[in-house]
Write a protein that holds these residues in place. Structure first.
Motif, short mmCIF file in Angstrom:
data_model
loop_
_atom_site.label_atom_id
_atom_site.label_comp_id
_atom_site.label_asym_id
_atom_site.label_seq_id
_atom_site.Cartn_x
_atom_site.Cartn_y
_atom_site.Cartn_z
N PRO A 298 0.62 -1.43 0.06
CA PRO A 298 -0.21 -0.04 -0.03
C PRO A 298 1.02 1.23 -0.08
O PRO A 298 0.41 2.37 -0.60
CB PRO A 298 -0.77 -0.08 1.17
N LEU A 299 2.03 1.25 0.49
CA LEU A 299 2.94 2.56 0.61
C LEU A 299 3.48 3.04 -0.99
O LEU A 299 3.19 4.04 -1.03
CB LEU A 299 4.12 2.32 1.29
N ALA A 300 3.44 2.04 -1.69
CA ALA A 300 3.76 2.53 -3.12
C ALA A 300 2.56 3.17 -3.74
O ALA A 300 2.81 4.29 -4.50
CB ALA A 300 3.94 1.31 -4.16
N LEU A 301 1.26 2.91 -3.31
CA LEU A 301 0.20 3.59 -3.82
C LEU A 301 0.04 4.97 -3.62
O LEU A 301 -0.12 6.06 -4.50
CB LEU A 301 -1.06 2.96 -3.46
N ILE A 302 0.55 5.34 -2.35
CA ILE A 302 0.44 6.72 -1.87
C ILE A 302 1.47 7.35 -2.37
O ILE A 302 1.30 8.73 -2.85
CB ILE A 302 0.53 6.75 -0.32
N ILE A 303 2.58 6.87 -2.48
CA ILE A 303 3.71 7.62 -3.17
C ILE A 303 3.36 7.97 -4.55
O ILE A 303 3.58 9.21 -5.09
CB ILE A 303 5.17 6.96 -3.03
N THR A 304 2.81 6.94 -5.22
CA THR A 304 2.59 7.01 -6.60
C THR A 304 1.29 8.24 -6.85
O THR A 304 1.69 8.91 -7.92
CB THR A 304 2.01 5.76 -7.27
N ALA A 305 0.54 8.12 -6.02
CA ALA A 305 -0.73 9.13 -6.34
C ALA A 305 -0.07 10.59 -6.23
O ALA A 305 -0.39 11.31 -6.86
CB ALA A 305 -1.67 8.92 -5.18
N ILE A 306 0.96 10.88 -5.17
CA ILE A 306 1.36 12.09 -5.13
C ILE A 306 2.01 12.60 -6.50
O ILE A 306 2.14 13.60 -6.75
CB ILE A 306 2.39 12.15 -3.72
N PHE A 307 3.10 11.74 -6.71
CA PHE A 307 4.07 11.88 -7.75
C PHE A 307 3.24 12.02 -8.95
O PHE A 307 3.47 12.89 -10.12
CB PHE A 307 5.00 10.92 -7.80
N SER A 308 1.87 11.26 -9.22
CA SER A 308 1.32 11.31 -10.55
C SER A 308 0.73 12.75 -10.85
O SER A 308 0.64 13.16 -11.75
CB SER A 308 0.37 10.31 -10.67
#
Length: 367
Positions: A298-308
């Protein structure tokens, strides 16, 4: 001196946690760069082939240098197992993933990969690699955590809600998207059919990846050199990916790589993602098990959402925030239950060792 020793001991305990945090940061970059390269026209099977080529070239020297003393003869039976694990967990999983990301967004790809912890837990139970006692608090915590995390992934993927205005970095772009006149630097909206197709393809990729995580637990027990296992899997996947890419794309022009984002993406995914993080995940599976390794997804999702939102101008929505909160809660519950179980196992082992030492002392004294 005591404080330094305590610090070193604490670092040893937290090594798997630090390793998995690093892995998820790397995976967020994988979703972003992969999406960019494929959106620029790169064929997904060719992307997988080059990724595995970079990984094999990067890992082979490291495996030779650091694990020469761990060299163990490789029998045909073991190599066959590694070949099949590579086929299912790497080649099939990656090809499905990149096909799916071509029909969805980078944030959605990261969101749907959060079904991996629940799928991994189910497969680990089926293969009897993991056990859950629902009568105990830690067992209930693991089960509830997996269910909450899975629910969070579904909420993030399908419940958008209103956009977050205070995080709207590109209001003019979003207005253009609503009028179907999106900026050329942002990704085009997807049709419902494309989105559904991408969702089911991504789910299939996640099942294959979860199976890879579980099977690693059996592989590492047979062969102690983890770098060599990783290199072997990359090499077998390279051969498999090459055959599949040739079947899917025979135009020589499609195989050319220039000094651009596509080259950077395949190099990043090959050397950093496939090479480094696969080895770290195999190490974590050996130390903590496949469910522990999967629960950090799940941590990758939060990081990806911000950078996307920052790089690709994707809007963040309040529904996504609610899903992210559920994902983090699920992660916490499973890790808490896992930590409690590990603590109880260590206590039982310590008591067993103390009992054996006492018996040996009694025997020695008697003689």
């Amino acid at each position: 001196m005591k404080s330094f020793v305590g610090y070193v001991e604490a670092m040893e305990v937290h090594k798997p946690y630090i390793a998995m945090l690093f892995v998820q940061c790397v995976y967020s970059g994988m979703a972003l760069f992969s999406k960019a390269a494929i959106s620029q026209g790169m064929n997904p099977p060719i992307f997988v082939f080059y990724r595995q080529a970079f990984a094999t070239v990067a890992m082979a020297p490291l495996a030779f240098l650091f694990e020469r003393k761990k060299a163990v003869p490789l029998c045909f039976k073991f190599l066959s197992k590694v070949f099949l694990v590579s086929l299912v967990g790497i080649t099939l999983s990656l090809n499905l993933y990149y096909i799916a990301i071509n029909h969805t967004s980078a944030t959605f790809a990261a969101a749907t990969t959060n079904t991996i912890p629940a799928i991994t837990l189910l497969l680990a139970l089926l293969f009897r690699y993991e056990s859950i006692c629902i009568r105990k608090v830690e067992g209930m915590a693991k089960l509830m955590g997996a269910m909450i995390g899975f629910s969070g992934a579904l909420v993030f993927a399908f419940v958008k809600g209103p956009p977050m205005k205070f995080m709207n970095w590109y209001p003019q772009t979003n207005n253009n998207n609503n009028n179907n006149n999106s900026n050329s630097n942002s990704f085009q909206p997807y049709s419902t059919l494309e989105w559904i197709k991408g969702s089911f393809t991504m789910l299939s990729a996640n099942i294959a990846w979860s199976l890879w995580l579980v099977l690693q637990g059996f592989i590492v027990k047979e062969y102690p050199a983890k770098l060599r296992i990783t290199t072997l899997q990359c090499f077998f996947s390279l051969i498999q990916s090459a055959l599949w890419a040739v079947v899917m794309e025979r135009k020589p022009q499609a195989w050319k790589l220039g000094w651009n984002l596509q080259l950077f993406s395949v190099a990043y995914c090959g050397v950093i993602v496939t090479g480094m993080t696969y080895w770290l995940q195999i190490w974590c599976v050996e130390k903590k098990g496949p469910v522990f390794t999967a629960m950090f997804t799940p941590l990758a999702l939060i990081i990806t959402a911000i950078f996307s939102a920052l790089l690709w101008k994707e809007s963040l929505h309040w529904g996504s925030v609610g899903g992210a909160i559920l994902l983090v809660m699920g992660l916490y519950f499973v890790l808490w239950g896992k930590k409690k179980e590990d603590g109880k196992i260590e206590t039982i082992e310590q008591r067993h060792d103390t009992k054996e030492e006492t018996i040996l002392e009694c025997i020695t004294t008697h003689h």
